[in-house]
Design a protein around this motif. Structure first.
Motif, PDB file in Angstrom:
ATOM      1  N   ALA A  84      17.213 -23.623 -20.107  1.00 31.16           N
ATOM      2  CA  ALA A  84      16.638 -22.013 -19.994  1.00 31.16           C
ATOM      3  C   ALA A  84      17.994 -21.051 -19.949  1.00 31.16           C
ATOM      4  O   ALA A  84      17.350 -19.974 -20.650  1.00 31.16           O
ATOM      5  CB  ALA A  84      16.393 -21.633 -18.466  1.00 31.16           C
ATOM      6  N   GLY A  85      18.610 -21.282 -21.254  1.00 32.51           N
ATOM      7  CA  GLY A  85      19.163 -20.456 -21.483  1.00 32.51           C
ATOM      8  C   GLY A  85      20.121 -20.239 -21.293  1.00 32.51           C
ATOM      9  O   GLY A  85      21.527 -19.060 -21.649  1.00 32.51           O
ATOM     10  N   GLY A  86      20.740 -21.408 -19.540  1.00 28.92           N
ATOM     11  CA  GLY A  86      21.913 -20.687 -19.125  1.00 28.92           C
ATOM     12  C   GLY A  86      21.631 -19.443 -17.312  1.00 28.92           C
ATOM     13  O   GLY A  86      20.388 -19.652 -17.172  1.00 28.92           O
ATOM     14  N   TYR A  87      22.650 -20.053 -17.083  1.00 30.33           N
ATOM     15  CA  TYR A  87      23.014 -19.171 -15.241  1.00 30.33           C
ATOM     16  C   TYR A  87      22.245 -17.766 -15.555  1.00 30.33           C
ATOM     17  O   TYR A  87      23.209 -17.188 -15.949  1.00 30.33           O
ATOM     18  CB  TYR A  87      24.318 -19.546 -14.392  1.00 30.33           C
ATOM     19  CG  TYR A  87      23.933 -19.094 -13.252  1.00 30.33           C
ATOM     20  CD1 TYR A  87      23.068 -20.231 -12.667  1.00 30.33           C
ATOM     21  CD2 TYR A  87      24.478 -18.169 -12.900  1.00 30.33           C
ATOM     22  CE1 TYR A  87      23.985 -19.770 -10.512  1.00 30.33           C
ATOM     23  CE2 TYR A  87      24.008 -17.886 -11.832  1.00 30.33           C
ATOM     24  CZ  TYR A  87      23.627 -18.509 -10.485  1.00 30.33           C
ATOM     25  OH  TYR A  87      23.798 -18.149  -8.903  1.00 30.33           O
ATOM     26  N   LYS A  88      21.007 -17.417 -14.226  1.00 29.95           N
ATOM     27  CA  LYS A  88      20.634 -16.060 -14.312  1.00 29.95           C
ATOM     28  C   LYS A  88      20.617 -16.119 -13.076  1.00 29.95           C
ATOM     29  O   LYS A  88      20.127 -16.601 -12.165  1.00 29.95           O
ATOM     30  CB  LYS A  88      19.701 -15.875 -14.522  1.00 29.95           C
ATOM     31  CG  LYS A  88      19.348 -16.392 -16.560  1.00 29.95           C
ATOM     32  CD  LYS A  88      18.016 -15.407 -17.030  1.00 29.95           C
ATOM     33  CE  LYS A  88      17.870 -16.757 -18.655  1.00 29.95           C
ATOM     34  NZ  LYS A  88      18.584 -17.401 -19.082  1.00 29.95           N
ATOM     35  N   ALA A  89      21.315 -14.759 -12.816  1.00 36.63           N
ATOM     36  CA  ALA A  89      21.176 -14.087 -11.029  1.00 36.63           C
ATOM     37  C   ALA A  89      19.565 -13.293 -11.783  1.00 36.63           C
ATOM     38  O   ALA A  89      19.596 -12.615 -11.982  1.00 36.63           O
ATOM     39  CB  ALA A  89      22.401 -13.811 -10.679  1.00 36.63           C
ATOM     40  N   GLU A  90      19.519 -12.998  -9.558  1.00 38.75           N
ATOM     41  CA  GLU A  90      18.442 -11.863  -9.859  1.00 38.75           C
ATOM     42  C   GLU A  90      18.937 -11.048  -8.712  1.00 38.75           C
ATOM     43  O   GLU A  90      19.958 -11.354  -7.837  1.00 38.75           O
ATOM     44  CB  GLU A  90      17.071 -12.764  -9.572  1.00 38.75           C
ATOM     45  CG  GLU A  90      15.982 -12.083  -8.916  1.00 38.75           C
ATOM     46  CD  GLU A  90      15.134 -12.199  -8.805  1.00 38.75           C
ATOM     47  OE1 GLU A  90      14.115 -11.439  -7.643  1.00 38.75           O
ATOM     48  OE2 GLU A  90      14.778 -14.227  -8.008  1.00 38.75           O
ATOM     49  N   LYS A  91      18.309 -10.388  -9.060  1.00 40.40           N
ATOM     50  CA  LYS A  91      19.101  -9.189  -8.235  1.00 40.40           C
ATOM     51  C   LYS A  91      18.057  -8.239  -7.173  1.00 40.40           C
ATOM     52  O   LYS A  91      16.804  -7.492  -8.413  1.00 40.40           O
ATOM     53  CB  LYS A  91      19.724  -8.011  -9.292  1.00 40.40           C
ATOM     54  CG  LYS A  91      21.156  -8.405 -10.166  1.00 40.40           C
ATOM     55  CD  LYS A  91      22.237  -6.939 -11.224  1.00 40.40           C
ATOM     56  CE  LYS A  91      22.965  -8.109 -11.335  1.00 40.40           C
ATOM     57  NZ  LYS A  91      23.920  -7.514 -12.455  1.00 40.40           N
ATOM     58  N   LEU A  92      18.383  -7.650  -6.937  1.00 45.67           N
ATOM     59  CA  LEU A  92      17.425  -6.971  -5.701  1.00 45.67           C
ATOM     60  C   LEU A  92      17.748  -5.016  -6.095  1.00 45.67           C
ATOM     61  O   LEU A  92      18.558  -4.586  -6.253  1.00 45.67           O
ATOM     62  CB  LEU A  92      17.808  -6.515  -4.386  1.00 45.67           C
ATOM     63  CG  LEU A  92      17.133  -8.462  -3.321  1.00 45.67           C
ATOM     64  CD1 LEU A  92      17.836  -8.471  -2.172  1.00 45.67           C
ATOM     65  CD2 LEU A  92      15.740  -8.453  -3.645  1.00 45.67           C
ATOM     66  N   GLY A  93      16.457  -4.655  -6.122  1.00 43.17           N
ATOM     67  CA  GLY A  93      16.582  -3.338  -6.285  1.00 43.17           C
ATOM     68  C   GLY A  93      15.764  -2.309  -5.406  1.00 43.17           C
ATOM     69  O   GLY A  93      15.472  -2.626  -4.811  1.00 43.17           O
ATOM     70  N   ARG A  94      16.576  -1.384  -5.595  1.00 43.69           N
ATOM     71  CA  ARG A  94      15.735  -0.447  -4.064  1.00 43.69           C
ATOM     72  C   ARG A  94      14.238  -0.559  -4.214  1.00 43.69           C
ATOM     73  O   ARG A  94      13.563   0.035  -2.992  1.00 43.69           O
ATOM     74  CB  ARG A  94      16.365   0.846  -3.940  1.00 43.69           C
ATOM     75  CG  ARG A  94      17.697   1.050  -3.080  1.00 43.69           C
ATOM     76  CD  ARG A  94      18.502   1.929  -3.188  1.00 43.69           C
ATOM     77  NE  ARG A  94      19.846   1.490  -2.744  1.00 43.69           N
ATOM     78  CZ  ARG A  94      20.340   1.684  -1.680  1.00 43.69           C
ATOM     79  NH1 ARG A  94      19.679   1.845  -0.914  1.00 43.69           N
ATOM     80  NH2 ARG A  94      21.445   1.985  -1.176  1.00 43.69           N
ATOM     81  N   SER A  95      13.496  -0.393  -5.396  1.00 46.08           N
ATOM     82  CA  SER A  95      12.464  -0.494  -5.241  1.00 46.08           C
ATOM     83  C   SER A  95      11.582  -1.749  -5.072  1.00 46.08           C
ATOM     84  O   SER A  95      10.243  -1.464  -4.870  1.00 46.08           O
ATOM     85  CB  SER A  95      11.576   0.172  -7.108  1.00 46.08           C
ATOM     86  OG  SER A  95      12.155  -0.392  -7.736  1.00 46.08           O
ATOM     87  N   ASP A  96      11.888  -2.823  -5.151  1.00 47.74           N
ATOM     88  CA  ASP A  96      11.261  -4.282  -4.390  1.00 47.74           C
ATOM     89  C   ASP A  96      10.540  -4.193  -3.645  1.00 47.74           C
ATOM     90  O   ASP A  96      10.874  -3.757  -2.668  1.00 47.74           O
ATOM     91  CB  ASP A  96      12.237  -4.747  -4.386  1.00 47.74           C
ATOM     92  CG  ASP A  96      13.768  -5.607  -5.705  1.00 47.74           C
ATOM     93  OD1 ASP A  96      14.074  -6.140  -5.533  1.00 47.74           O
ATOM     94  OD2 ASP A  96      12.636  -5.328  -6.596  1.00 47.74           O
TER      95      ASP A  96
END
Length: 485
Positions: free
Chosen positions: A472-484
Motif C-alpha cells: 500500500a506504499g508504507g505505514y499510514k496513521a489515521e488522524k482525527l479532526g475536530r470536525s469528524d
C-alpha cells in the motif's frame, strides 16, 4: 491551565508504581510460596490475579473515560495501589495476599485506562513513540525495583513484607502530581466521537485482527516474566537479577523508540519482535549455565520490548475512533490472557517437573518424614499442629501412590515443598529441597518451551500485515479532526 509535562511525567511515575508492584509481587512469590505452603498453581493464582484486577478495571472504566474524565480514573489507580500494598503487607493468610494482589492489579489497570488515552491526547501526532516513552517506565521500574530489592532489602536481610513499602513511595508521588491537576479531554471527545461510535470501531477489521494478537503478545511477555524469578531461584540463580536485566534491555529500547519507529514502522517492529521472541523464549528454556541464561534472556527481552506500547500505538493510529475504549479493551485482553496463561504455565511446570523427579528418592524422603515428623510434633508445642498437617499431606501422597503404583502429579511436589519448608531441624528438610528445587527449575524451563511455539502465529500475522503495508506504499496513521462526525 494544562501542564503537559506534569501530566506526562506524573503518568510515568504512576506506571513506575505499577512496575514496582509487579516486581514486588513476583519477587516475593518464592517467599509467599514458602510461608503459605502453596502449589505452583496456587502461586500462579497469587501472581496471576494481579492481571485479572487489571482486566476488571480496564473493562469497567475504559468505556467511561470519555464521560467521567481521566482524573477520576487516576485517583482510583492511587487507591488501588495503596490498598493492594497494605493488604499484602499485613496478610495473615493466603486469601488476604491474593486480595492484595487483586487490588494492586486494579490500580495498575486504572493507570492504563487513564494514562494511555491521556498520552494520546497530549501527543496526537506522535502516539507510537510517546507510548513507548511512557511504557518504558514499566521495564525500567522493574529494573529499579529488582536492584533495590536485591542490593538494599536483600543486604539488610529485610523480610518480604517490608518489600511492599517500595510500592507506596512512588504511589504517593504520582498522587501529589496528578490527583488535583487539570486534564485535557480525551482525543475522541475533542473530536466529537461518541461512545457509540467508539464501540462500533471495536468491530473494524484491523481491531478484529489485533485483539487476538494482543492475547498472544501479552502471553509471550507477562506470564514468563512472572515465572522467571521463582524458576531461576529454584535452579540456584538469582532470578531477580535476570528479571532486572531483561527489563533493563526493554526500557532502553523503548527509550530509543523514536528512531526505531521511523526506521522500521510499528508493523515492522511487531514482526521483528515476534521472530526474536519465539527464538529467545525457546532457547531460554534450554539455558543451563549463567552465561546462556543471560544471553537467551537478552534475545527474548529484545523481542518483547516493543510489544505492549506498539500494539497500543498501532491501534490508536490505525483505528483512532476506538479511542480510550479501544486502548482499554486492548489492555484488558492482554492482561486477561496473562491471568489465564500464568497459572497454566504453573500447571505445566508441575507436570513437567514431576516427570524429572527421582521417585525412589522422593518416596524415601516422604516415608522418612512419616516416621520422624510425628515424634517431632510431640515435642514441638505450638507448632505441633502444623507438623501434623504436613504428616497428613505426606500420608495422602503415599496412600495415592500405593493405590495407583506411582507418585501423584502435583501433590507429590507439594508434599516435598511442605517438608522442605517446615523449618524443622532435620536432614529431611535439605533432602526434600535437593529433590524439589531441580524439578521446579526443570518444570519451569519446560513450561517456557511449551509456550514458545504459539508465537509463530504472531510471526505469520504480523508478516502479512507488514507485506500489506508495503504493497500500500508504507505505514499510514489515521488522524482525527475536530470536525469528524
Amino acid at each position: 491551565m494544562i501542564n503537559k509535562n506534569r501530566l506526562f511525567y506524573g503518568s510515568c511515575l504512576a506506571l513506575l508504581t505499577t512496575a514496582f508492584a509487579f516486581t514486588v509481587i513476583n519477587g516475593i512469590a518464592f517467599s509467599v510460596k514458602q510461608e503459605f505452603i502453596l502449589t505452583n498453581a496456587q502461586l500462579g493464582v497469587f501472581t496471576g490475579v494481579f492481571f485479572i484486577g487489571f482486566t476488571i478495571s480496564q473493562v469497567i472504566f475504559s468505556p467511561l473515560c470519555d464521560i467521567i474524565g481521566m482524573r477520576w480514573i487516576v485517583r482510583g489507580a492511587f487507591v488501588g495501589h495503596v490498598a493492594g500494598a497494605i493488604l499484602i503487607m499485613t496478610a495473615g493468610q493466603y486469601e488476604m495476599a491474593v486480595a492484595g494482589s487483586l487490588f494492586a492489579g486494579l490500580g495498575a489497570g486504572l493507570v492504563e485506562a487513564g494514562c494511555n488515552p491521556l498520552v494520546a491526547a497530549l501527543y496526537p501526532d506522535n502516539k507510537s513513540t510517546k507510548m513507548n516513552h511512557f511504557h518504558m517506565w514499566f521495564p525500567y521500574g522493574n529494573l529499579i525495583a529488582a536492584v533495590i530489592l536485591t542490593l538494599i532489602f536483600g543486604t539488610l536481610g529485610a523480610g518480604w513484607r517490608s518489600y511492599l513499602l517500595l510500592i507506596l513511595v512512588p504511589a504517593i508521588g504520582y498522587g501529589i502530581m496528578m490527583i488535583t491537576a487539570p486534564y485535557p479531554h480525551t482525543e475522541g471527545r475533542s473530536a466529537g466521537v461518541s461512545v457509540g461510535q467508539s464501540f462500533k470501531a471495536l468491530f473494524a477489521p484491523i481491531m478484529l485482527i489485533m485483539m487476538p494478537m494482543m492475547l498472544l503478545t501479552a502471553s509471550m511477555e507477562l506470564p514468563p516474566s512472572a515465572w522467571v524469578p521463582p524458576v531461576l531461584q529454584a535452579g540456584g540463580v538469582n532470578g531477580l537479577l535476570v528479571f532486572g536485566f531483561v527489563f533493563g534491555i526493554m526500557g532502553t529500547l523503548r527509550l530509543l523508540a523514536g528512531p526505531v519507529v521511523r526506521a522500521l514502522t510499528p508493523t515492522g517492529i511487531l514482526f521483528g519482535g515476534a521472530v526474536l521472541t519465539v527464538i529467545g523464549l525457546y532457547l531460554f528454556s534450554f539455558a543451563d549455565t549463567l552465561l546462556l541464561t543471560f544471553a537467551t534472556a537478552a534475545i527474548w527481552a529484545v523481542g518483547i520490548a516493543y510489544f505492549w506500547p506498539t500494539m497500543l500505538g498501532f491501534v490508536s493510529e490505525r483505528n483512532p475512533k476506538s479511542g480510550a475504549l479501544g486502548l482499554g479493551v486492548m489492555g484488558a485482553i492482554g492482561m486477561l490472557a496473562a491471568f489465564f496463561v500464568t497459572p497454566w504455565l504453573g500447571g505445566v511446570a508441575d507436570e513437567k517437573g514431576h516427570a524429572t523427579l527421582d521417585e525412589t528418592a522422593a518416596t524415601a524422603v516422604l516415608e522418612s518424614a512419616m516416621t520422624t515428623f510425628p515424634g517431632m510434633a510431640n515435642q514441638a508445642g505450638p507448632q505441633a499442629q502444623d507438623i501434623m498437617d504436613i504428616v497428613a499431606q505426606v500420608q495422602g501422597v503415599l496412600d495415592e501412590a500405593e493405590d495407583s503404583g506411582a507418585l501423584p502429579v502435583g501433590s507429590t511436589m507439594q508434599a516435598l515443598r511442605a517438608v522442605s519448608q517446615s523449618g524443622l531441624e532435620s536432614d529431611l528438610v535439605d533432602e526434600a529441597a535437593g529433590i524439589l528445587n531441580p524439578a521446579d527449575h526443570a518444570g519451569g524451563q519446560q513450561s517456557f518451551r511449551t509456550l514458545a511455539p504459539w508465537g509463530l502465529i504472531l510471526v505469520l500475522v504480523f508478516g502479512v500485515l507488514l507485506f500489506m503495508d508495503r504493497r500500500a506504499g508504507g505505514y499510514k496513521a489515521e488522524k482525527l479532526g475536530r470536525s469528524d462526525p
